[in-house]
Write an enzyme that holds these catalytic residues in place. Structure first.
Site, PDB file in Angstrom:
ATOM      1  N   HIS A 303       0.852  -1.195   0.000  1.00  0.00           N
ATOM      2  CA  HIS A 303       0.000   0.000   0.000  1.00  0.00           C
ATOM      3  C   HIS A 303       0.881   1.236   0.000  1.00  0.00           C
ATOM      4  CE1 HIS A 303      -3.197   2.774   1.135  1.00  0.00           C
ATOM      5  NE2 HIS A 303      -4.011   1.851   0.686  1.00  0.00           N
ATOM      6  N   ASP A 361      -7.834  -5.799   0.265  1.00  0.00           N
ATOM      7  CA  ASP A 361      -8.261  -6.642  -0.850  1.00  0.00           C
ATOM      8  C   ASP A 361      -7.800  -8.087  -0.746  1.00  0.00           C
ATOM      9  OD1 ASP A 361      -9.674  -4.700  -2.179  1.00  0.00           O
ATOM     10  OD2 ASP A 361      -7.883  -3.863  -3.081  1.00  0.00           O
TER      11      ASP A 361
END
Ligand code: CMC
Length: 427
Positions: A303, A361
């Site tokens: 991320h 996710d």
């Protein structure tokens, strides 16, 4: 005294005010940089640039903290519900009982779509990706709700926000039904937001759909986990589109388009495809070797902001357990692959030194798949849930007196000025 940052450039010394937020790093206010020094800053990908002031969401990526209006995401996920979180994001505070009733009612009363809107779906091929349908259909809302397009009127802005939050599940469910070749199911006012969405997706005229409370709760929690995430790519797209004065439906359609990409919201679909391709835990070492050779990425990992475990991923993993148990899929082979893959990656030097951890996710695909959704719907569900974040950020921008049209600059590296050469003289 205001703190200043000093820049020495050529023979000039220029001072910039240092602005302090309530949390997070200070920022240098460089709005006068160009007028004072005739230079720009260069920051592709906005890795060090704050593009706006915001009071909605805060992330501490090093510590793995996510707050909405100050409330930690794990508390909201366990104690609140999506509609309450929508109120929190949009209106700034958790609602009182009376405010909640009014807010929920206004959402419930706007879930239906204009009858003519249904014809829109028929223009798409049956095999169209539901995200393609979402981009088109949500943009088309601006052609149906003319009475809430005046962006300078706070009342109309609010109606548009409510319409978007309310109609998004109806549109998303229709995108799914169209894809499946099944008739559209209308919303029911006695059901809550998540129950209504599940019913619109899975009921058929031949058989009523009884909503499983475990799945409804998990759906609601998935919506909460995706509700907002400060200035990510799609939210910045919404803000940039809105900065020109575009209407909110068009802005959200732009956000959906941006979300679709595999580096952003499209990662949930890619993560499940990846797990399917790996297939069994014994194939993990080979897969990890390919990641290290940079042949592909470990989807659902890494991320821009989180350099620690994404707090949303923790909650999502719990939801995955609950949903798999409720659907009798505790031994789902993909879940076993995911858990083993996570364990291997978290202990591997490549991922440790780059601070790559599971993001939201990684486990969402497994959960949604167990709930009955095809992979192509995963990003649609993300878009549905993120709509409140996008529209709240858009509202905040519209109320910000310092708001201007977004217009990044560039470092030009093309040819310098030259004269046009007629075609007959070009070598
Ligand atoms: N698998 C393997 N290597 C990775 C991954 C990954 N998922 N993510 C980053 N890296 C490596 C990258 O190759 C680079 O290595 P090196 O230093 O050797 O060149 C290093 O880690 C730094 O990566 P980066 O590309 O500079 O990081 P970024 O901040 O630009 O990218 C990201 C962030 C999310 C786009 C990236 O981590 C990624 O592509 N992840 C997979 C897609 C994904 O799961 N996206 C969902 C994000 S969370 C949901 C959302 O908010 O949309």
């Amino acid at each position: 005294m205001t703190e200043k940052a000093t820049l020495n450039i050529a023979d000039k010394t220029v001072e910039f005010p240092v602005l302090k937020g309530t949390l997070g790093p200070d920022v240098f206010d460089i709005r006068k940089l160009y007028s004072d020094t005739d230079t720009f800053t260069f920051d592709p990908g906005f890795t060090s640039t704050a593009a706006c002031e915001s009071g909605l969401t805060f992330i501490d990526g090093d510590k793995g903290i996510l707050l909405h209006r100050g409330y930690p995401i794990d508390q909201l996920a366990s104690k609140s519900n999506y509609v309450e979180v929508c109120h929190l994001l949009l209106r700034g505070e958790l609602p009182t009982a009376a405010q909640y009733e009014e807010f929920e009612r206004s959402i419930t009363m706007h879930t239906m779509l204009h009858q003519q809107f249904d014809r829109f779906f028929e223009g798409f091929r049956r095999d169209a990706h539901p995200m393609a349908i979402m981009v088109g259909a949500v943009g088309a809302l601006s052609a149906f709700y003319h009475d809430s397009l005046d962006i300078h009127d706070p009342v109309q802005r609010n109606i548009s926000a409510i319409r978007l939050i309310a109609k998004m599940p109806t549109i998303a469910a229709r995108a799914y039904k169209y894809h499946m070749g099944q008739p559209f199911i209308s919303p029911r006012n006695e059901l809550n937001y998540a129950e209504n969405f599940l019913r619109m997706c899975f009921a058929v005229p031949a058989e009523d759909y009884v909503v499983n409370p475990v799945l409804a709760k998990a759906m609601d929690r998935i919506f909460i986990l995706h509700a907002d995430h400060e200035q990510n790519a799609s939210t910045s797209t919404v803000r940039l589109a809105g900065s020109s004065g575009a209407n909110p439906f068009a802005c959200i359609a732009a956000g959906i388009a941006c979300l679709w990409g595999p580096s952003h919201g499209g990662a949930n679909e890619e993560a499940l495809n990846m797990l399917k391709e790996i297939g069994t835990p014994d194939k993990i070492p080979e897969f990890i070797a390919g990641v290290k050779d940079k042949r592909y990425k470990l989807m659902g990992f890494g991320h821009r902001v989180y350099k620690n475990y994404d707090p949303r991923a923790k909650v999502m993993q719990e939801s995955a357990h609950e949903v798999l148990a409720a659907t009798g899929r505790e031994n789902d082979p993909l879940f076993q692959v995911a858990k083993e893959l996570e364990k291997v990656a978290l202990n591997d030097e490549y991922f440790i030194e780059r601070k790559l951890f599971p993001n939201v996710d990684f486990y969402s695909g497994i959960t949604l798949s167990a709930m009955g959704f095809p992979t192509t719907m995963f990003t649609v569900l993300f878009a549905l849930a993120r709509t409140v974040g996008w529209i709240s950020q858009w509202q905040e921008m519209m109320e910000d007196p310092s708001q201007k049209i977004g217009r990044p600059r560039q470092l030009y590296t093309g040819p310098t000025e030259r004269d046009y050469v007629p075609m007959s003289k070009r070598g």
